[in-house]
Scaffold this active site. Structure first.
Site, short mmCIF file in Angstrom:
data_model
loop_
_atom_site.label_atom_id
_atom_site.label_comp_id
_atom_site.label_asym_id
_atom_site.label_seq_id
_atom_site.Cartn_x
_atom_site.Cartn_y
_atom_site.Cartn_z
CB ALA A 1 -8.67 -10.31 7.88
N GLY B 1 -2.93 -9.29 4.90
CA GLY B 1 -3.54 -10.62 5.05
C GLY B 1 -4.49 -10.95 3.92
CG ASP C 1 -8.91 -9.16 11.85
OD1 ASP C 1 -8.23 -8.86 10.73
OD2 ASP C 1 -9.13 -8.35 12.74
CB THR D 1 3.65 -3.03 13.06
OG1 THR D 1 3.82 -3.14 11.89
CG2 THR D 1 3.68 -4.50 13.34
N PRO D 2 1.55 -0.03 13.89
CG PRO D 2 -0.22 0.60 15.20
CD PRO D 2 0.36 -0.58 14.68
CD GLU E 1 -3.04 -0.21 1.16
OE1 GLU E 1 -3.83 0.77 0.95
OE2 GLU E 1 -2.35 -0.18 2.11
CG ASN F 1 8.48 0.49 2.61
OD1 ASN F 1 8.00 0.20 1.53
ND2 ASN F 1 7.57 -0.08 3.43
N GLY G 1 1.77 9.16 1.36
CA GLY G 1 0.85 8.67 2.24
C GLY G 1 0.90 7.37 2.43
CB CYS H 1 4.24 1.32 4.54
SG CYS H 1 2.99 -0.07 4.66
#
Ligand code: NAD
Ligand code: UDX
Length: 468
Positions: free
Chosen positions: A11, A15, A35, A93-94, A172, A227, A276, A279
């Protein structure tokens, strides 16, 4: 069979908004967002819409319309999974911080955990959709986990799965518009029935011509590539901003001149303090890892240079600030305008403000930070230090604090650094600000928000990125 029940694992910034828009556009589908982070789920369920865990323009109104009607937020993963015909995996998925591939490869532990949770709890046939950005061929791992469980698990032989890749391209700050009017929707997979079912959900509000179907690996790689290309444009224009400063050219003029070439295009050419967000860096590191794995060392070096320029841009901004302030900023009050990595989000992941603020704190400055959406709790985490109390601020101790108002940050400040392109920073009253600052006063405008042609600076010195 029509899709009636969707579950989304994760979430977060993807998500939450993505499922909110699906719920808004598909009133007949029940959408459960689950979550493991209870605090986040509670925030999604907060009656006060200003307390939602993420700030995204327009999101609160959709939540108001759909929440507890056909959109639910919960930490009951097992039930959410059990009832779903289609499950989106939107977990983080860091980049791996340790072990093999540390610093480059994605940490897939949350993906694997999600796949195992799906394998254990799903019933009947389930379409599993990769929404997270993943290294190429991750779908194979997910399929492997799901199929092994079907051979040995508690629902042995009773569950079947189709795995699709459906990467998310939202940015974002503009997520709701990006979700409602996407440039394209990408679906990768080899099960035509499953692809059609997912496609038919999007077709409720998106022109079918915009829905592209590819194989799984092309879909996964396309997301990383998109990206990487966007980040490369930012590094390219930032590298040119430095040449402008040295040569007497003007970055705005250069940007306009090249952006009017229809082959180049005007978007994504804004120079700034470096990209920044969660992603760009992570996805380029992923490509670099992939290149090294396949022995494509020159390609890895090419993409590494995009990250190198990004780091360099941030460092050279810190260095310029210190130099212009007579090479010492110890005990000087510096107003930091903006801590989020871009406007219209409360997200600070990989924000250039973090590394620049840390550089200034290393030189013992006093930072008065103002951001309309970022909390003191988040900044404490990012800077790994507590904010100063009133007595420490009064004594001009080195450290940072979050200002309640933008004007307070200017009071007695030696410098202002504009780091985020928030709308309100475009309308600064320089006359008033000049009266509040200590002289000689400086503004470091890393986003070119102040129009040097039109504005009277009222005696404030200005360093504007990409200008002499
Ligand atoms: P996020 O950190 O905001 O959210 C991820 C959520 O997943 C967290 O709340 C976490 O608690 C939850 N989670 C992790 N493991 C779980 C599990 N096993 N079960 C249930 N919940 C679990 O991350 P995000 O920004 O939403 O990104 C998610 C993915 O989407 C990433 O792969 C990212 O690269 C990709 N992506 C992000 C953006 C963006 O703008 N943020 C855009 C496109 C794609
Ligand atoms: C990005 C991608 O745009 C999106 O498609 C993907 O799904 C997730 O990653 P995001 O990181 O949210 O989205 O924002 P974006 O608008 O791409 O900006 C990324 C960074 O680049 C920000 O720090 C922004 O300030 C910077 N940027 C962007 C510039 O410096 N100049 C530009 O011209 C554009």
């Amino acid at each position: 069979m029509k899709i009636k029940n969707i579950c989304c694992i994760g979430a977060g910034y993807v998500g939450g908004p993505t499922m909110a828009v699906i719920a808004l556009k598909c009133k007949d589908i029940l959408v459960n967002v689950v979550d493991i982070n209870l605090e986040r789920i509670n925030a999604w369920n907060n009656k006060d819409l200003t307390m939602l865990p993420i700030y995204e323009p327009g999101l609160d109104q959709i939540i108001k319309k759909c929440r507890n009607k056909n959109l639910f937020f919960s930490n009951d993963l097992n039930t959410g999974i059990k009832n779903a015909d289609m499950i989106f995996i939107s977990v983080n998925t860091p980049t791996k911080s340790q072990g093999i591939g540390a610093g480059e490869a994605s940490d897939l532990r949350w993906i694997e955990l999600s796949a195992r949770q799906i394998a254990e709890n799903s019933t009947g046939h389930t379409i599993v959709v990769e929404k997270s950005t993943l290294p190429v061929r991750t779908a194979e791992t997910i399929k492997n986990i799901l199929e092994s469980q079907n051979k040995t698990g508690k629902n042995k032989g009773e569950t079947t799965f189709s795995v699709l890749s459906n990467p998310e391209f939202l940015a974002e700050g503009t997520a709701i518009n990006n979700l409602i009017n996407p440039d394209r929707v990408l679906i990768g997979g080899d099960d035509d029935v499953a692809i059609d079912k997912l496609g038919s959900i999007y077709e409720r509000w998106i022109n079918p011509k915009k829905i592209i179907k590819t194989n799984l690996w092309s879909s996964e790689l396309s997301k990383l590539t998109a990206n990487a290309f966007l980040a490369q444009r930012v590094s390219s224009i930032n590298s040119i901003s430095a040449i402008c400063e040295s040569s007497g050219a003007n970055i705005k003029e250069v940007t306009k001149a090249i952006g009017m070439d229809s082959r180049i295009g005007a978007n994504f050419l804004q120079s700034g303090p470096g990209f920044g967000g969660s992603c760009f860096k992570k996805d380029i590191l992923n490509i670099i890892y992939l290149c090294n794995f396949y022995g494509l060392n020159e390609v890895a070096d090419y993409w590494s240079s995009v990250l190198k320029i990004n780091r360099w841009q941030q460092k050279r901004i810190s260095k310029t600030i210190i130099e212009k302030l007579f090479n010492t900023i110890a005990g000087k009050k510096i107003s930091i305008l903006g801590f989020a990595y871009k406007a219209n989000t409360n997200d600070t992941r990989e924000s250039p403000a973090i590394s620049i603020a840390k550089d200034l704190l290393n030189e013992d400055a006093l930072l008065a930070i103002y951001d309309p959406k970022v909390s003191a709790k988040q900044i404490t985490k990012d800077l790994d230090s507590k904010q100063l109390n009133e007595k420490q601020i009064f004594n001009k101790n080195s450290g940072w604090y979050l200002s309640k108002s933008i004007n307070e940050t200017f009071n007695g400040a030696d410098a202002i650094i504009i780091l985020t392109d928030w709308e309100e920073f475009k309308k600064l009253n320089l006359k008033e600000i000049s009266n509040l600052m200590r002289k000689p006063a400086w503004i470091f405008d890393t986003r070119n928000l102040i129009d040097l042609e039109k504005e009277d600076l009222y005696g404030i010195n200005i360093w504007s990125l990409g200008n002499t």
